[in-house]
Design an enzyme around this catalytic site. Sequence first.
Site, mmCIF file in Angstrom:
data_model
loop_
_atom_site.group_PDB
_atom_site.id
_atom_site.type_symbol
_atom_site.label_atom_id
_atom_site.label_comp_id
_atom_site.label_asym_id
_atom_site.label_seq_id
_atom_site.Cartn_x
_atom_site.Cartn_y
_atom_site.Cartn_z
ATOM 1 C CE1 TYR A 54 9.094 93.732 0.188
ATOM 2 C CE2 TYR A 54 7.468 95.474 -0.049
ATOM 3 C CZ TYR A 54 8.071 94.489 0.710
ATOM 4 O OH TYR A 54 7.672 94.269 1.999
ATOM 5 C CD GLU A 56 8.984 90.134 -2.360
ATOM 6 O OE1 GLU A 56 9.220 91.109 -3.112
ATOM 7 O OE2 GLU A 56 8.209 90.176 -1.404
ATOM 8 C CG ASP A 200 28.004 81.162 12.245
ATOM 9 O OD1 ASP A 200 28.530 82.230 11.870
ATOM 10 O OD2 ASP A 200 26.977 81.132 12.955
ATOM 11 C CB THR A 226 26.787 88.696 10.922
ATOM 12 O OG1 THR A 226 28.030 88.557 11.613
ATOM 13 C CG2 THR A 226 25.698 87.964 11.674
ATOM 14 C CE LYS A 229 28.300 89.097 15.362
ATOM 15 N NZ LYS A 229 27.366 88.312 14.550
ATOM 16 N NE ARG A 235 22.604 94.904 13.713
ATOM 17 C CZ ARG A 235 23.446 94.737 14.738
ATOM 18 N NH1 ARG A 235 24.281 95.677 15.070
ATOM 19 N NH2 ARG A 235 23.434 93.624 15.423
HETATM 20 N N1 DSN Z 1 25.088 88.804 19.151
HETATM 21 C C1 DSN Z 1 26.263 88.196 18.595
HETATM 22 C C2 DSN Z 1 27.442 88.370 19.480
HETATM 23 O O1 DSN Z 1 27.501 89.339 20.212
HETATM 24 O O2 DSN Z 1 28.357 87.558 19.455
HETATM 25 C C3 DSN Z 1 26.067 86.771 18.267
HETATM 26 O O3 DSN Z 1 24.968 86.619 17.465
#
Ligand code: DSN
Length: 417
Positions: A54, A56, A200, A226, A229, A235
């Site tokens: 942990y 924080e 974003d 994120t 991707k 993740r």
């Molecule tokens: N779930 C993502 C996507 O597939 O584009 C977006 O948050």
Amino acid sequence: MSRHPHIAATDPELDDLLGQEERRQAECIRLIPSENYVSSAVLEATGSVLTNKYSEGYPGRRYYEGQQVIDQVEQLARDRAKALFSADFANVQPYSGSPANLAVYFAFCQPGDTVMGMALPHGGHLTHGWNVSISGAYFNSVQYGVDRETQRIDYDQVRALALEHRPKLLWAGATAYPRVIDFEAFASIAKEIDALFIADIAHIAGLVAGGAHPSPVPHADVVTTTTHKTLRGPRGGMILCKKAHRKKINAAVFPGLQGGPHNHTTAALAVALKEAATPAFKQYAAQIVQNSRALAEALLARGFDLVTGGSDNHLLLIDLTAKNVPGKVAAQALDRAGIVCNYNTVPFDPRKPFDPSGLRLGTPAITSRGMGLEQMKQLGHWIDQVVAAPEDETVIARIRGEVIELCAQFPAPGLAD
Ligand code: DSN
């Protein structure tokens, strides 16, 4: 032989499920544009003992002792993120993209404030003010979209809406938009109305890092993403911002929204950021786009309608209206053939979101396997055959076999080494 002997020994049931998923990922052509294959190094860090701790707070300012190592890990991830994206500041603690975006609202807005983003059915994201999300429910959300003719972002409409409604935040970014986003144009509109410009880049972070899409970092107040991707990390989420916003962003993430950061994820992100800074990753990002264009050409040649007529990033959106096959039927038939994508609304879709007209495809994962232009042609051929006969299980079974053979020639990172 199981890849996880300890799980096999203590929990054979779960070991079996993991084995099934590994096989699925190895033997399918994964075209969901938000998915990828992480490296074995990223997987190792994700499964490390850092999950036991942990922490924080932030490096040097924690609420628990024992941070001798964790502080260094988080600092490493922050420094790598800043260097990779040429950003003033990086917060690497958001649990994923939606919490990262929520932190931005919490940092700068009060409930009821006006915010503006791209409508979900036009390719935007839920958290950019769509009505079923907290971002649409707690704020006065104004939504822009794409032009009916060109199906591209209508920057004149964005400007007109911004001047009319004067949002506090102007969001750019998308989940189903196959073209380059003009971040400079968004920044200039935001400046005109004294709004904060938030980009974003969840879908395109890897393309930005690899120089295959213009970066919003010089233009935006805040950039959220994120990490799993096109960036090919674990993740998670991340926020980059100008120095002036550092304190507000940090306070919004912790203690505003979250408790302890997921340190194993932070470590895996540090690994992924190092990988993304290599010449090989630059090549990877360029190849994603080349593959997407090649797949677009293969599909256009077979009479498919593509939203905007093509692709210049990592994804394509097929409008199946003229083929007379609903998106869901096509996606499910392709899945049975081992070609995994998702059904999706297309702009101005007359059908319902749960049964829309489109298919969304992307090339990040297959490019990670080393597939190239030849394979995109083959893929266009298979997609055409399945969409032409989505109920013909003989055709589907034959293609399933061919897909497995192709996949065997392109071992997936993280699964094969
Ligand atoms: N779930 C993502 C996507 O597939 O584009 C977006 O948050």
